[in-house]
Design a protein around this motif. Structure first.
Motif, PDB file in Angstrom:
ATOM      1  N   SER A 277     -40.943  71.989   4.923  1.00 11.87           N
ATOM      2  CA  SER A 277     -41.710  71.565   4.042  1.00 11.87           C
ATOM      3  C   SER A 277     -41.932  69.781   3.878  1.00 11.87           C
ATOM      4  N   GLN A 278     -42.886  69.279   3.786  1.00  9.92           N
ATOM      5  CA  GLN A 278     -43.066  67.787   3.954  1.00  9.92           C
ATOM      6  C   GLN A 278     -42.724  67.080   2.518  1.00  9.92           C
ATOM      7  N   ASP A 279     -42.484  67.906   1.690  1.00 11.82           N
ATOM      8  CA  ASP A 279     -42.085  67.105   0.236  1.00 11.82           C
ATOM      9  C   ASP A 279     -40.463  66.537   0.233  1.00 11.82           C
ATOM     10  N   LEU A 280     -40.275  65.443  -0.431  1.00 12.13           N
ATOM     11  CA  LEU A 280     -39.101  64.905  -0.509  1.00 12.13           C
ATOM     12  C   LEU A 280     -38.584  65.307  -1.739  1.00 12.13           C
ATOM     13  N   GLN A 281     -37.187  65.881  -1.840  1.00 13.15           N
ATOM     14  CA  GLN A 281     -36.537  66.338  -2.840  1.00 13.15           C
ATOM     15  C   GLN A 281     -35.213  65.593  -3.088  1.00 13.15           C
ATOM     16  N   THR A 282     -34.770  65.360  -4.292  1.00 11.67           N
ATOM     17  CA  THR A 282     -33.543  64.906  -4.550  1.00 11.67           C
ATOM     18  C   THR A 282     -32.415  66.059  -4.434  1.00 11.67           C
ATOM     19  N   ASN A 296     -24.870  77.987   0.774  1.00 13.76           N
ATOM     20  CA  ASN A 296     -26.192  78.014   0.406  1.00 13.76           C
ATOM     21  C   ASN A 296     -27.057  76.665   1.008  1.00 13.76           C
ATOM     22  N   ARG A 297     -27.554  77.085   2.080  1.00 13.26           N
ATOM     23  CA  ARG A 297     -28.087  75.977   2.813  1.00 13.26           C
ATOM     24  C   ARG A 297     -29.663  75.584   2.531  1.00 13.26           C
ATOM     25  N   ASN A 298     -30.034  74.332   2.562  1.00 12.43           N
ATOM     26  CA  ASN A 298     -31.299  74.056   2.339  1.00 12.43           C
ATOM     27  C   ASN A 298     -31.920  73.442   3.423  1.00 12.43           C
ATOM     28  N   ILE A 299     -32.667  73.843   4.367  1.00 18.02           N
ATOM     29  CA  ILE A 299     -33.138  73.545   5.488  1.00 18.02           C
ATOM     30  C   ILE A 299     -34.148  72.014   5.357  1.00 18.02           C
ATOM     31  N   ASP A 300     -34.573  72.026   4.333  1.00 23.62           N
ATOM     32  CA  ASP A 300     -35.616  70.717   3.757  1.00 23.62           C
ATOM     33  C   ASP A 300     -34.499  69.627   3.732  1.00 23.62           C
ATOM     34  N   PHE A 301     -33.603  69.773   3.104  1.00 24.53           N
ATOM     35  CA  PHE A 301     -32.384  68.568   2.714  1.00 24.53           C
ATOM     36  C   PHE A 301     -31.981  68.313   4.226  1.00 24.53           C
ATOM     37  N   ILE A 302     -31.820  69.310   5.042  1.00 24.12           N
ATOM     38  CA  ILE A 302     -31.103  68.878   6.357  1.00 24.12           C
ATOM     39  C   ILE A 302     -32.162  68.078   7.111  1.00 24.12           C
ATOM     40  N   GLN A 304     -34.486  66.234   5.773  1.00 25.80           N
ATOM     41  CA  GLN A 304     -34.497  64.793   5.092  1.00 25.80           C
ATOM     42  C   GLN A 304     -33.343  63.836   5.457  1.00 25.80           C
ATOM     43  N   SER A 305     -32.326  64.628   5.621  1.00 27.04           N
ATOM     44  CA  SER A 305     -30.903  63.607   6.198  1.00 27.04           C
ATOM     45  C   SER A 305     -30.905  63.273   7.619  1.00 27.04           C
ATOM     46  N   MET A 306     -32.029  63.990   8.550  1.00 25.39           N
ATOM     47  CA  MET A 306     -31.928  63.819   9.812  1.00 25.39           C
ATOM     48  C   MET A 306     -33.016  62.704  10.040  1.00 25.39           C
ATOM     49  N   PHE A 307     -33.971  62.963   9.373  1.00 21.12           N
ATOM     50  CA  PHE A 307     -35.564  62.236   9.689  1.00 21.12           C
ATOM     51  C   PHE A 307     -36.073  61.284   8.522  1.00 21.12           C
ATOM     52  N   ASP A 308     -36.383  62.033   7.553  1.00 23.81           N
ATOM     53  CA  ASP A 308     -37.245  61.451   6.357  1.00 23.81           C
ATOM     54  C   ASP A 308     -36.418  60.176   5.532  1.00 23.81           C
ATOM     55  N   ASN A 309     -35.043  60.622   5.567  1.00 26.71           N
ATOM     56  CA  ASN A 309     -34.274  59.715   4.546  1.00 26.71           C
ATOM     57  C   ASN A 309     -32.835  59.787   5.100  1.00 26.71           C
ATOM     58  N   GLN A 313     -27.219  61.990   1.780  1.00 23.19           N
ATOM     59  CA  GLN A 313     -25.935  62.855   2.192  1.00 23.19           C
ATOM     60  C   GLN A 313     -26.005  64.096   1.737  1.00 23.19           C
ATOM     61  N   TYR A 314     -26.384  64.920   3.006  1.00 19.07           N
ATOM     62  CA  TYR A 314     -26.058  66.390   2.700  1.00 19.07           C
ATOM     63  C   TYR A 314     -25.934  67.127   4.176  1.00 19.07           C
ATOM     64  N   TYR A 315     -25.855  66.348   5.113  1.00 18.87           N
ATOM     65  CA  TYR A 315     -25.770  66.985   6.373  1.00 18.87           C
ATOM     66  C   TYR A 315     -24.834  66.234   7.241  1.00 18.87           C
TER      67      TYR A 315
END
Length: 824
Positions: A277-282, A296-302, A304-309, A313-315
């Motif tokens: 997803s391109q959306d940023l989430q908290t 329970n993984r969330n690949i969008d959070f992964i 975010q932590s690698m590129f977007d933001n 703190q997630y990955y």
């Protein structure tokens, strides 16, 4: 999707038709009578016996059989269900190019209707093999048997009619079941016409297993369908109580309507595309807690932590990611194997690879399941022109899939695999042969680097997950992760689970079973399969432990069930093996678990007796059978209390299943278990039995047997109170280790045994004669030379690394002792 849209899908050849008694009720047999469906058939058979009473079909057919015999019964069934006249509704419905047809009916209404349109449909029963049918041929499977082809001498197997036939293997146990599952998963619409699920547990379980079918399933029932029946059917799809005739009129009305062209892309049932997803989430504390505890993984959070933001703190980003990506980018890595111990981050690492590759314009697919459609999906994925990556976890369970991919893959395809390290040690050469790649890129994830330790500290600080360790300073936290956790994820995760607040939550989760204890066996089986790491579904599990309706609200509301079972797909989530092990070890009882394991072997051995040639039906049962038979698996499944007695009872109890008393692996694993308990005399007898059976089979490869016996030679002597024959035992063991270490097959495994050289040195070396000492030192140097010559093949293997350090230590000590003596 509306019913009209579903009919249009059917005209495009992408729908399944499943017909029951209500579909054929208006057809007539060659005697001019309507087909006796439902209770009318049992009434007819009883009246032929001179009785006017009512009974279920089974007892009625048994009575007729006793009175007239099987020849007359078959003749009667053929006359009753051989069609002489069909109706317009049958012609209209069968004038659709159905992807596949299934029926519980004995009659040939479907076949006659197709013939009137000059189209032939091939008729099959569950006694036929689905692996031999012509590809792309229109077929109709008669699940309960086909009157036209039934024979008197095989009545009980040809027709599900008499009470005896109900004890024959059900549809759920047939290889056709996997065929049907693949069809309904791939189909864009499924129509059930004149069919009731009320008494058909096999079909209802399958529909429950795949909860995502509801949006594309349509039930066509009679106008006077009872509300209780509608309620049952509505759980699985849309119910249309309009009757067969009205449905046929709807079908005919849409025959010539314009429709969009059919897509070439198949509906993916086995593979799922990884989409970002391109959306940023908290990211919240529960998100991280559920990741660490429940997997329970969330690949969008992964992402975010690698590129977007990067501040997210997630990955915990592993340093090997950049190395692997560079190897893929440069073209030096086409096949990557990620391995580690349980819960040390294999799945998360593959998620990180997927994110990185998608950012570099790769399309990434993940294997989720294996059904009959797997070949068509592989064909389509491998036909893509752009850069593609395929993720397959626990690869040892999917060698067949990898063989198919290897046959069809193009240069643009990268394969990303994972497996636990102990299994990868065994299967590394096999997978290299399958993928025709002797230089597979291997990534060991067991050890966290310094920067990863700091990242884990930062993450745990951010979300307050230290629990009772929250008072530690930064140095103490680092020391805890480095020294007490040995730089591994698993002990860190275990420390979170063992904290009082989390332990209490987990305990409450398990104690919910106390109120519904009937579900405890199926929950324990779910945990067992989770720990082993085999992908499976509700259908497989309930065949081993049948506890009734798993679609009930009572079962679904159990938190422990929700955490491990994916109700949308009917599969295990397979992401929380450490929690499963903790639950089983802390709250399960050894005797109960052993009973379930014995039941597993009993059911799996029955599947071994069926000669199923395809790779689909047998995959789970064969994998479960082989896994449970291994001592190392049993050791990981059972709590410490009563473990020895439980393992011995298991091996003694399963001996007669699948003729295990004649099985070399059975005696080998039994010997390994006895060695673990220090019972070396009994272990030796088990080794003798295994070797005796191996000698009767000249084609049997004794590599693993020899390897385990070389361990016995040294371990038994180390445990002995006497020194006699210690050198002879070492010499014989080294001959095996040296031979295996110098061969490609099983290269990593012998160095587990070489780890015993240092204890042998410490215990016996000073008592040996000079020539024996020289032999021992030369043996150590020889192994070091082999390691040096094959360095590129062993990098990162922990058994090899330990053996190398031990051997170097021995050579150093003996050289120093010699120097000391010379100086004197």
């Amino acid at each position: 999707m509306t019913i009209e849209e579903a009919i249009d899908v059917a005209y495009q050849g992408e729908a399944i038709l499943f017909v029951g008694a209500g579909f054929s009720s208006t057809a007539k047999n060659k005697m001019g009578n309507r087909l006796p469906v439902g209770a009318k058939l049992s009434s007819h058979l009883l009246s032929r016996c001179g009785l006017s009473e009512q009974a279920d079909l089974g007892p009625a057919a048994e009575l007729f059989l006793d009175k007239f015999g099987s020849t007359i019964l078959i003749k009667e069934i053929k006359e009753l269900f051989t069609v002489g006249e069909i109706q317009e509704c049958h012609r209209n419905i069968c004038n659709i190019p159905w992807k596949r047809l299934y029926t519980t009916n004995y009659d040939n209404v479907v076949e006659v209707a197709h013939a009137e349109h000059n189209r032939k449909v091939l008729s099959y029963t569950t006694l036929d093999s689905p692996y031999t049918i012509p590809k792309h041929a229109p077929i109709c499977l008669h699940i309960n048997g086909y009157a036209i082809s039934a024979e008197a001498n095989s009545l009980s197997s040809d027709l599900k009619l008499t009470s005896t036939s109900y004890f024959t293997p059900s549809f759920q146990q047939s290889p056709w079941c996997e065929y049907f599952k693949g069809d309904i998963r791939l189909a864009k619409a499924v129509f059930f016409v004149g069919y009731s699920l009320q008494y058909d547990l096999d079909i209802s379980r399958i529909l429950f297993e795949y909860g995502d079918l509801k949006e594309k399933c349509f039930f066509i029932t009679s106008e006077n369908t009872k509300e209780t029946s509608r309620s049952i059917l509505s759980k699985f799809g849309e119910v249309n109580s309009i009757g067969v005739d009205t449905f046929a009129t709807m079908v005919e009305a849409r025959r010539n309507l314009p429709r969009p062209s059919k897509s070439n892309q198949p509906t993916l049932a086995c593979f799922a595309q990884v989409v970002l997803s391109q959306d940023l989430q908290t990211v919240t504390t529960p998100d991280v807690f559920n990741l660490l505890l429940f997997g329970n993984r969330n690949i969008d959070f992964i992402k975010q932590s690698m590129f977007d933001n990067p501040a997210t703190q997630y990955y915990v980003r592993r340093h090997q990611l950049d190395q692997v990506i560079e190897c893929i980018r440069s073209g030096t890595a086409k096949n990557v194997v990620v391995h580690s111990g349980m819960a040390n981050g294999k799945t998360l690492f593959l998620d990180g690879l997927a994110v990185r590759l998608i950012e570099q314009s790769y399309v990434v697919y993940r294997l989720m399941d294996v059904t009959k459609s797997v070949e068509s999906e592989i064909d389509w994925i491998c036909s893509r022109t752009g850069p593609t990556a395929i993720i397959i976890e626990n690869y040892v369970n999917y060698v067949y899939v990898l063989e198919q991919i290897q046959l069809k893959r193009a240069e643009n395809i990268v394969i990303l695999l994972s497996l636990r390290s102990n299994l990868n040690d065994i299967h590394a050469d096999r997978i290299a042969g399958t993928l025709q790649d002797q230089n597979i890129t291997e990534v060991s994830l067991d050890q966290l680097a310094d920067e990863e330790i700091q990242s884990l500290i930062d993450l745990t600080n951010s979300y307050g997950l230290w629990g009772s360790k929250a008072g530690m300073n930064e140095y103490e936290k680092e020391r805890f992760l480095v020294s007490e956790c040995d730089r591994e994820f698993q002990p860190y995760l275990l420390s979170i689970i063992e904290s009082p607040d989390v332990h209490s939550r987990v305990e409450v989760m398990y104690e919910q079973l106390a109120g519904v204890s009937k579900y405890e066996p199926i929950v324990q089986l779910i945990l067992i399969v989770e720990i082993i790491g085999i992908v499976t579904n509700v259908d497989n599990l309930t065949e081993i432990v049948d506890v009734g309706n798993l679609n009930s609200a009572e079962f679904r509301r159990l938190e422990i069930v929700r955490e491990f079972l994916d109700f949308d797909r009917g599969n295990l989530k397979a992401r929380s093996s450490l929690l499963a092990k903790y639950l089983l070890h802390n709250f399960g009882k050894t005797d109960d678990i052993v009973d379930i394991l014995i039941r597993c072997i009993k059911v799996c051995s029955a599947h071994y007796s069926f000669e199923i040639t395809g790779p689909y039906r047998s995959n789970f049962y064969h994998g479960l059978f082989k896994s449970i038979m291994r001592y190392s698996i049993l050791d990981s499944l059972l709590p410490n209390k009563g473990k020895r007695e439980g393992i011995i009872r298991f091996y003694e109890s399963v001996r007669n299943y699948a003729s295990l008393f004649k099985n070399i692996q059975y005696w080998l694993q039994n010997a390994i278990a006895r060695m673990a308990f220090g019972e070396y005399d009994i272990a030796k007898k088990n080794f003798d039995t295994a070797y005796a059976l191996a000698y009767e089979n000249p084609n049997y490869d004794t590599s693993y047997l020899d390897n385990a016996f070389s361990r016995w030679l040294m371990e038994s002597k180390l445990a002995s109170s006497t020194d006699g024959n210690s050198f002879e035992n070492f010499r014989d063991a080294h001959a095996i280790v040296r031979s295996q270490a110098n061969s490609i097959e099983g290269f990593h495994y012998p160095f587990r045994v070489a780890g015993l050289y240092l204890p042998m040195y410490d215990r016996f070396f000073h008592r040996w004669r000079p020539n024996e000492k020289n032999y021992f030192v030369d043996a150590c140097k020889d192994l070091l030379n082999i390691l040096d010559s094959r360095r590129g093949e062993i990098d990162g293997n922990h058994y090899v690394a330990k053996a190398k350090l031990d051997l170097e230590s021995i050579v150093s000590k003996t050289a120093r002792n010699t120097t000391d003596k010379d100086s004197r």
